[in-house]
Scaffold this motif. Structure first.
Motif, short mmCIF file in Angstrom:
data_model
loop_
_atom_site.label_atom_id
_atom_site.label_comp_id
_atom_site.label_asym_id
_atom_site.label_seq_id
_atom_site.Cartn_x
_atom_site.Cartn_y
_atom_site.Cartn_z
N ALA A 122 0.83 -1.20 0.00
CA ALA A 122 0.00 0.00 0.00
C ALA A 122 0.86 1.25 0.00
N ASP A 123 1.98 1.20 0.72
CA ASP A 123 2.88 2.36 0.74
C ASP A 123 3.56 2.56 -0.62
N LEU A 124 3.89 1.47 -1.30
CA LEU A 124 4.44 1.61 -2.66
C LEU A 124 3.40 2.21 -3.60
N ASP A 125 2.16 1.76 -3.47
CA ASP A 125 1.10 2.23 -4.35
C ASP A 125 0.85 3.72 -4.19
N THR A 126 1.02 4.23 -2.98
CA THR A 126 0.75 5.65 -2.71
C THR A 126 2.03 6.43 -2.41
N LEU B 263 -6.07 11.76 4.20
CA LEU B 263 -6.34 10.38 3.84
C LEU B 263 -5.08 9.52 3.85
N HIS B 264 -3.97 10.06 3.37
CA HIS B 264 -2.77 9.25 3.30
C HIS B 264 -2.11 9.09 4.65
N ARG B 265 -1.85 7.85 5.02
CA ARG B 265 -1.03 7.52 6.18
C ARG B 265 -0.16 6.34 5.78
N PHE B 266 1.08 6.33 6.19
CA PHE B 266 1.92 5.18 5.90
C PHE B 266 1.42 3.96 6.67
N SER B 267 1.48 2.82 6.00
CA SER B 267 0.97 1.59 6.59
C SER B 267 2.07 0.69 7.12
N SER B 268 3.33 0.95 6.74
CA SER B 268 4.44 0.10 7.16
C SER B 268 5.60 0.96 7.66
N ARG B 269 6.39 0.38 8.53
CA ARG B 269 7.58 1.08 9.00
C ARG B 269 8.56 1.30 7.85
N GLU B 270 8.67 0.30 6.96
CA GLU B 270 9.60 0.42 5.85
C GLU B 270 9.20 1.55 4.89
N GLY B 271 7.90 1.63 4.60
CA GLY B 271 7.43 2.67 3.70
C GLY B 271 7.65 4.05 4.27
N GLU B 272 7.38 4.21 5.57
CA GLU B 272 7.57 5.52 6.19
C GLU B 272 9.05 5.88 6.26
#
Length: 348
Positions: free
Chosen positions: A233-237, A290-299
């Motif tokens: 999800a983080d890659l997608d956004t 609306l956008h929030r990071f879903s993973s530690r790696e993505g953030e």
């Protein structure tokens, strides 16, 4: 598999036209000969040097077939062009964003099979974009239909639902988690459903599974899918944390797609207000609410870029509203042009 929604969505004419990877490779090679080699290179980067070549080939084949079908259904290979959800989005996720993630985290931070699952996700999570039937629960109809087609793609590329169950379940939950609730906050269901709080479902998918599939945490495949779903999800956004020119370009592409799907001509006056709303207040809502990071790696990888982009998003949105404060836009194209000028000035 575990969600029980994939059997609700049968194949369509695009699947019949591209039944296997050989047909997909022929079509892609005839339209853009660079796409298949680029996906192959992305797959090799994801797999690393010691991964089984036959297993790598299956994953790349699935990505190629997914890319070709999306290109024919909603891209430049067919007659229903979606300016954002097309083969260009596949490549930006599979090539640029996934590659950046591997570089930033280091290849050894995830098993090669996880990187390859993210590659297949890149090509398959947006396969369907015009589904009217919504399944029960928070997973969107487009995502549910994309899951169903992804299962058929995996089977066409040498995967088995029995022998490779983990791959099927993992991708099922990754694609389900990419469901994005773009409704303004708060909306009525938000008080009752943890998964209805806006943004990517991946952030609340585990909570929903707790209620619907209480035993899911005892299934290693489901646990892997939920974990990788948050990163997917983080890659997608990840546009929020990319360079400002790429963030602005994604907004323009999405705006064009919305207007095209709504049947509003960008050269006509009716498209002006909707384009203005989407590219000003809509961008503020997406970026800050609306956008929030879903993973530690993505953030970790994309969070600093988002912080750096925040002021620019506010300035461009305010500047766009100011540009048309005294006189409404003549049409949607005038709004897109003004937005592009403001974004270019922000980058300069």
């Amino acid at each position: 598999m575990i969600l029980g929604i994939s059997n609700l969505y049968p194949g369509d004419a695009v699947e019949a036209a591209l039944p296997d990877v050989a047909a997909a490779r022929r079509m892609l090679s005839a339209s853009d000969a660079s796409l298949v080699p680029r996906l192959q290179a992305a797959g090799e980067r994801a797999a690393g040097s010691d991964f089984d070549p036959a297993d790598l080939a299956r994953h790349v084949d699935a990505a190629v077939l997914g890319l070709a079908r999306l290109g024919l259904r909603h891209g430049r290979l067919g007659d229903d062009l979606h300016d954002y959800h097309c083969e260009a989005h596949v490549m930006e996720v599979a090539e640029r964003r996934l590659g950046h993630l591997i570089d930033a985290l280091g290849h050894g931070s995830l098993p090669p099979a996880d990187w390859l699952a993210l590659l297949v996700f890149s090509a398959c999570h947006d396969l369907r974009q015009r589904e009217s039937f919504q399944p029960p629960g928070p997973v969107g109809g487009n995502e549910a239909a994309s899951i169903a087609e992804t299962f058929r793609i995996l089977s066409a590329c040498g995967f088995s639902p029995d022998a490779d169950r983990e791959t099927y379940v993992t991708l099922e939950l990754m694609i389900a988690g990419s469901t994005f609730d773009a409704r303004p906050l708060p909306h009525p269901e938000a008080a009752e459903l943890a998964t209805a709080a806006g943004g990517a479902l991946a952030r609340g998918l585990g909570l929903w599974l707790d209620g619907e599939r209480p035993d899911w945490t005892s299934d290693p495949a489901a646990k892997r899918g939920e974990r990788l779903g948050r990163l997917a999800a983080d890659l997608d956004t990840a546009n929020v944390g990319e360079s400002f020119d790429l963030l602005a370009d994604s907004a323009l592409r999405l705006c064009r797609e919305r207007e095209r799907r709504a049947g509003r001509d960008l050269d006509r006056a009716g498209s002006g207000p909707t384009c203005l709303g989407f590219l000003s207040r809509g961008q503020l809502a997406y970026f800050f609410e609306l956008h929030r990071f879903s993973s530690r790696e993505g953030e970790r990888v994309y969070g600093p870029g988002k912080v750096a982009n925040g002021a620019g998003v506010r300035r461009v949105s305010a500047g766009l509203l100011q540009r048309f404060e005294d006189e409404p836009p003549a049409n949607g194209q005038a709004v897109l042009d003004a937005f592009a000028d403001l974004a270019a000035a922000e980058v300069a």
